[in-house]
Scaffold this active site. Structure first.
Site, mmCIF file in Angstrom:
data_model
loop_
_atom_site.group_PDB
_atom_site.id
_atom_site.type_symbol
_atom_site.label_atom_id
_atom_site.label_comp_id
_atom_site.label_asym_id
_atom_site.label_seq_id
_atom_site.Cartn_x
_atom_site.Cartn_y
_atom_site.Cartn_z
ATOM 1 N N ARG A 173 4.705 -9.879 -15.421
ATOM 2 C CA ARG A 173 4.945 -9.290 -14.381
ATOM 3 C C ARG A 173 5.127 -9.712 -13.061
ATOM 4 O O ARG A 173 4.644 -9.268 -11.978
ATOM 5 C CB ARG A 173 3.451 -8.277 -14.041
ATOM 6 C CG ARG A 173 2.954 -7.724 -15.725
ATOM 7 C CD ARG A 173 4.141 -6.506 -15.899
ATOM 8 N NE ARG A 173 3.693 -6.037 -17.207
ATOM 9 C CZ ARG A 173 4.056 -6.404 -18.379
ATOM 10 N NH1 ARG A 173 5.057 -7.108 -18.428
ATOM 11 N NH2 ARG A 173 3.616 -5.681 -19.514
ATOM 12 N N SER A 222 -0.671 0.970 -15.255
ATOM 13 C CA SER A 222 -1.663 0.045 -15.647
ATOM 14 C C SER A 222 -2.094 -0.483 -14.129
ATOM 15 O O SER A 222 -1.310 -0.977 -13.497
ATOM 16 C CB SER A 222 -1.311 -1.221 -16.555
ATOM 17 O OG SER A 222 -0.874 -0.727 -17.836
ATOM 18 N N GLU A 292 -2.138 -4.910 -10.749
ATOM 19 C CA GLU A 292 -0.692 -4.744 -11.411
ATOM 20 C C GLU A 292 -0.286 -3.565 -10.115
ATOM 21 O O GLU A 292 1.183 -3.735 -9.917
ATOM 22 C CB GLU A 292 -0.577 -4.152 -12.743
ATOM 23 C CG GLU A 292 0.806 -4.442 -13.142
ATOM 24 C CD GLU A 292 0.703 -4.268 -14.692
ATOM 25 O OE1 GLU A 292 1.593 -3.514 -15.105
ATOM 26 O OE2 GLU A 292 0.143 -5.085 -15.505
#
Length: 301
Positions: A173, A222, A292
């Site tokens: 990520r 998410s 996130e």
């Protein structure tokens, strides 16, 4: 670029794209919350974007499809940059796809599938656009951007750069874009495959998302990244936070790594609920969850 600019004068150079002052942002986000931008700019093309990056006299914040974003209630100072028309083309090649930063991930997957190219099916399960996918090395269903990215074209104050995937140092990520860089285009490699198998895989991904995620709610992607060796949702569930409510925000009962705007949530409700979840998980498991979802702008006074 100066840190603050009087709202009585424009911090922008002459541009051919669309410019809005005091532009509402909340309705453009999947959460449907947040205050305005001092200035919202949609450049006409790459040259327009480069002119903005070189000559803007206020901080620039990039906003993509806003599927994984909370805009705080006080709004965003300076310039919010959003790529739209002129940045959404998708070109299919024999062994891959070249896509503009504003192209939706699912659209790129569909173009690849229509051409009988395999390897990009996972993009159909990621809400958002290609620019954001590259910037955060987005992934789902067993694959991530790092697995398929060949190169990205990135606009910077020094011009347009073509950067190889390895140079972006893609990790979970995260990517390392050049300072102030804005992704404008990317190429993904793919391989010829069976059209029926590709279509079946994408159908499975769609069905899985529908069954396990609150895709029809006012939500984002998410909320927290998975810590090494753990699933964020499982840590949240074990800490007793499934269904937890704060103001108009709620932890999803269906998938507890998603936050919901149940009706009249503020950005502060969502962010404060997320922080309450982080605190509960830390107290229960000793693990600190990392956001996130991007959070931009200022909280209301």
């Amino acid at each position: 670029m100066s840190a603050s600019v009087s709202m009585t004068e424009s911090p922008l150079p002459p541009l051919r794209g669309r410019v809005q002052r005091d532009a509402p942002l909340g309705a453009a986000t999947w959460f449907r919350v947040g205050g305005p931008a001092d200035w919202l700019v949609r450049p006409a093309d790459v040259d327009d974007l480069l002119r903005l990056l070189r000559r803007a006299e206020a901080p620039i914040t990039v906003m993509g499809a806003a599927s994984n974003l909370i805009v705080r209630d006080g709004g965003v100072r300076g310039i919010v940059l959003r790529l739209a028309r002129g940045f959404g083309d998708v070109e299919v090649e024999a062994d891959g796809v070249v896509a503009g930063a504003a192209a939706l991930d699912a659209t790129v997957a569909e173009h690849a599938a229509a051409a009988g190219l395999s390897g990009l099916e996972f993009l159909s399960g990621i809400p958002g656009s290609i620019g954001g996918a590259v910037a955060m090395n987005a992934g789902a269903y067993g694959a991530e951007v790092a697995d398929r990215l060949d190169w990205a074209e990135i606009a910077t104050v020094d011009g347009l750069l073509r950067v190889r995937a390895a140079e972006l140092r893609l990790t979970y990520r995260r990517s390392q874009l050049p300072p102030g860089g804005v992704v404008v285009r990317a190429r993904f490699h793919a391989v010829p495959g069976d059209a029926q198998a590709i279509a079946a895989r994408m159908a499975d991904i769609r069905e899985s998302r529908e069954a396990t995620q609150p895709v029809r709610a006012r939500t984002g992607g998410s909320t927290f990244a998975n810590p090494p060796g753990h699933k964020a949702w499982a840590l949240i569930d074990a800490a007793g936070c499934r269904g937890k409510v704060l103001g108009g925000a709620q932890v999803s009962e269906k998938h507890c790594n998603f936050l919901l705007n149940t009706c009249a949530a503020t950005a502060a409700d969502l962010e404060d609920l997320g922080e309450a979840v982080r605190a509960a998980v830390l107290a229960h498991s000793g693990i600190s969850l990392e956001w996130e979802i991007r959070r931009i702008g200022e909280r209301s006074a």
